[in-house]
Design an enzyme around this catalytic site. Structure first.
Site: not given
Length: 818
Positions: A113-114, A116-118, A243
């Site tokens: 996962h990051g 915001l999302g999987w 990032d």
């Protein structure tokens, strides 16, 4: 993948687009990384027990943290926001075997996962189950997260670069079990290792790049250049990554791929969500609440390089083989991570260019082979920073010699190493190219006069009248023109030289005032100001203060050779040979055409009495260099000369037979007198070499006692037999230069005769004054060996002994061809 907690397993990327700058093929080879072995089965990377982020996520409606542990209770992976009641779920939304887009994509499981999302592994059933990656939102109830994902899709479609992940498709999925509708980005799967994995494996004592390939600064520099090239492409689209960190870079094949652009955004503050950053890599101004910018991206790359270099086998100070390259690398990291955003690199392209040059420096120092690339910010200079070592001496070389010193034992003078005066260096160092955004940039790039005074007049006209009166570059070039005009004046013209120096300082002060700077205020906001401050201080012979300004330029441009050349000279002038050698060596190794660095390095070796290393450096000057002929002349002179004796030197600073044998072979091939076989230059250089050879052969064959040294007995070079090898190889020197013949070696008597002829030829050179002519003829007679016979027309030395034993040269006339 994106955001904090980005996947530290496999990633995804693309192979399209081109790099920035330089001949593409050569640069691609330079930046190529060690190829990693083909990745294993991607299914092995699927998480068997996927755990949502332990720190939770903001609520999609009110921003309140959800999914965090509370008062010792474990975090709830799904539920309702305690503040606004909005539903949330941080669990993976796709399970193994689930089909998307009408069965085209079959899910294998979550990878990571990051922010915001999987991220899920899937296969494309229409393309023979080719692995692909699906990326969705972490919380499907978060409408803003969905919009951010759509924004990421649009941003990634707009960027095309081989080191940025590539989007293949975009699908909407409605689960069959009544779950929440969601959208997914389809990206190519990239097998490889993230740089975080490279760091982790290195920390465990493993070699992630291969069993025979430890992580080095050269690998780190290649990583950095490829990352910066990708960021430059992103910045060209008006986006910042925000990032960048080791976990967001995948090493695949011989290249890297940037993943997780979920935090990419425009630096204009238009984004609705808080920036996705990792505090350990973020710039101070962003950690304090500011928005990500290009300067922030530069900082994150600097921190990434800093962390990677700490794991490299040669990343520690003083590491073997890196030399100045290690210092240059860390100077680059220091600038990239400066707390002041204005003092960092202005762009990813600028930082990439400097890092590439640092890489070339590291490679050249390790391999001994050149890895040169022309500078983008400094003009090449035709000036050789030398004060005569590479030139044939003029007749003034024999001015002041006492005739009587040639009658018995001849002690030739010590070779002058040729260190130029600080003012000459100030006028001869490379000049910065004008800034492209300067009002006079176009005019300054056009050909102009070569005479410094004409340059001053032209620039003054350009600065006034209808010209760009606000141009800082015109004033800085005027500063350099005044320094060059000053150097053209004879030393005795002190008043005129003083006026030129004042003119240079005035133009520099005008530039500083236009920028709102106090004179010599440090640090300079622009490296060009620091460079010109250093030039003016050099011209004033304030070498220590000049060195400080040049060090600023080195910190700003760690990959450029010009500040290293200047710092090498400052260290040499201040009596710091080790520092001088480090700078000169780095420049010369990278670019064998840089004659000034080669001559500086040769001077350092000469100061230690290391004749052969000095000559070898000059032998290494590339034939394509404009200073090649000067280097060959200097190498010949060094091999033949009497040098200042070093510690433990029992030869009195004289050469050995090997050096003289090389001189005998090299002298005929030197480019002298415009390529003519005979002429004044060859005559003068031959005379100088024969004088040193006579000095040498007297001690080899004549048993001469050196002042302050051991006497030479029958064994030569003293009782220790230092001269024995030279005597045994005298026959190796037989020839026109040193005499001898028919199997006979050169002798002192023969060399005296040859040197006498050389002095006579010097006396007949065009332009010789009557006083010089008489002096050289007297030297010719004095050095000529004793004889009882006088040829008609011979010239007798008036200061010789009785007429019955005159010290006379029987030669009446010879062509100056020897």
């Amino acid at each position: 993948m994106n955001g904090r907690g980005t996947a530290d397993r496999a990633g995804h990327g693309a192979d399209h687009g081109t790099g920035h700058g330089g001949p593409a093929d050569e640069r691609r080879r330079l930046l190529a990384l060690p190829p990693l072995p083909p990745p294993g089965d991607p299914a092995a990377l699927v998480l068997t027990d996927p755990v949502p982020p332990l720190d939770g996520r903001p609520c999609g409606k009110c921003g309140n943290p959800v999914g965090r542990p509370y008062r010792g209770m474990p975090a709830r992976q799904e539920g309702y926001c305690p503040r606004c009641g909005t539903r949330y779920s941080l669990r993976p939304q796709l399970g193994e075997g689930e089909l998307l887009d009408g069965g085209r994509y079959e899910v294998r499981g979550p990878l990571a996962h990051g922010g915001l999302g999987w991220v899920y592994l899937a296969v494309d059933t229409r393309l023979r189950n080719r692995p692909i990656v699906l990326k969705g939102v972490l919380n499907p109830h978060d409408d803003e997260a969905r919009e951010s994902m759509l924004e990421e899709r649009n941003q990634m479609i707009a960027v095309s670069h081989e080191s940025i992940v590539r989007i293949l498709d975009y699908v909407h999925h409605r689960p069959g079990d009544g779950g929440i509708d969601a959208d997914y980005i389809v990206m190519e799967y990239v097998g490889g290792k993230s740089l975080q994995e490279v760091l982790d494996e290195t920390a465990r004592g493993l070699r992630p790049l291969g069993p025979d390939e430890p992580l080095t600064l050269e690998h780190v520099a290649r990583y950095g250049c490829q990352i910066l090239d990708a960021l430059a492409a992103l910045h060209e689209q008006g986006l910042v990554h925000s990032d960048m960190k080791p976990a967001n870079v995948i090493h695949r094949g011989t290249r890297v791929v940037l993943i997780d652009l979920g935090g990419a955004r425009r630096p204009d503050g238009s984004a609705r969500r808080a920036p996705v950053i990792t505090p350990d890599y973020a710039a101070p101004e962003v950690r304090s609440g500011g928005g990500p910018t290009v300067a922030h991206d530069i900082h994150t790359v600097g921190r990434t390089l800093e962390e990677l270099s700490g794991a490299a086998v040669d990343g520690a100070p003083g590491a073997h083989g890196t030399g100045l390259g290690h210092i240059s690398f860390h100077r680059l990291v220091e600038r990239a991570t400066d707390r002041d955003p204005a003092r960092r690199f202005s762009s990813a392209a600028e930082m990439s260019g400097q890092l590439e040059r640092v890489l070339r420096e590291l490679l050249s120092l390790r391999t001994g082979r050149p890895y040169n690339r022309p500078s983008d910010v400094f003009e090449p200079t035709p000036t050789l920073l030398d004060a005569g070592l590479g030139a044939v001496p003029g007749l003034e070389n024999w001015r002041g010699r006492r005739v009587r010193d040639y009658r018995r034992t001849v002690t030739a003078p010590v070779l002058r190493p040729g260190r130029p005066a600080p003012s000459a260096v100030a006028a001869g160092l490379p000049a910065p190219l004008p800034r492209p955004d300067d009002p006079a940039a176009v005019q300054l790039r056009m050909p102009g006069p070569t005479d410094p005074r004409a340059v001053v007049r032209q620039l003054e006209r350009l600065l006034g009248g209808d010209g760009p009166g606000t141009s800082a570059e015109v004033r800085l070039r005027l500063c350099r023109a005044h320094l060059a005009a000053r150097e053209e004046l004879p030393p005795e013209h002190t008043r005129d030289r003083g006026r030129e120096l004042e003119g240079a300082e005035r133009r520099l002060r005008e530039t500083e005032a236009a920028l709102g700077l106090a004179p010599d205020a440090r640090p300079a906001p622009d490296w060009r100001i620091a460079w010109h401050r250093g030039l003016v201080r050099l011209a004033r012979e304030e070498v220590g203060r000049a060195e400080g300004h040049f060090a600023e330029v080195y910190g700003a441009l760690p990959g450029e050779y010009a500040p290293k050349l200047a710092l090498g000279y400052c260290a040499e002038h201040r009596g710091e040979p080790e520092r001088a050698e480090r700078f000169y060596h780095a420049v010369w190794r990278r670019n064998p055409q840089q004659g000034s660095a080669a001559f500086g390095l040769a001077r350092v070796h000469l100061a230690r009495g290391d004749r052969e290393r000095a000559a070898e450096v000059l032998d290494g000057v590339a034939p394509t260099s404009r200073h090649y002929d000067a280097a060959r002349i200097a190498a010949v002179r060094i091999r033949a000369a009497r040098l200042t004796p070093g510690p433990g030197d029992r030869s009195g600073g004289l050469p050995d037979w090997r050096g003289l044998a090389v001189v005998r072979e090299e002298l005929p091939g030197l480019e002298l007198d415009g390529g003519a076989g005979v002429g004044p230059e060859r005559t003068r250089l031959t005379a100088e070499i024969r004088e040193w050879a006579l000095d040498w052969i007297q001690r080899v064959a004549g048993g001469v006692r050196e002042a302050g040294g051991a006497g030479a007995g029958a064994g030569g070079r003293g009782a220790d037999g230092v001269w024995e090898e030279d005597r045994a190889h005298l026959a190796e020197l037989t020839g026109e230069l040193f005499g001898g013949g028919r199997g006979e070696p050169p002798t002192e008597r023969g060399l005296r005769t040859l040197l006498s002829w050389s002095f006579h030829d010097l006396a007949r050179l065009p332009g010789t004054t009557p006083e010089q002519h008489e002096h050289l003829e007297d030297c010719s007679n004095a050095v000529f060996p004793r004889t009882w016979f006088v040829r008609p027309g011979g010239r007798r030395d008036r200061r010789a002994g009785p007429r019955t034993t005159p010290r006379t040269n029987p030669r009446t006339s010879r062509e100056p061809t020897r």
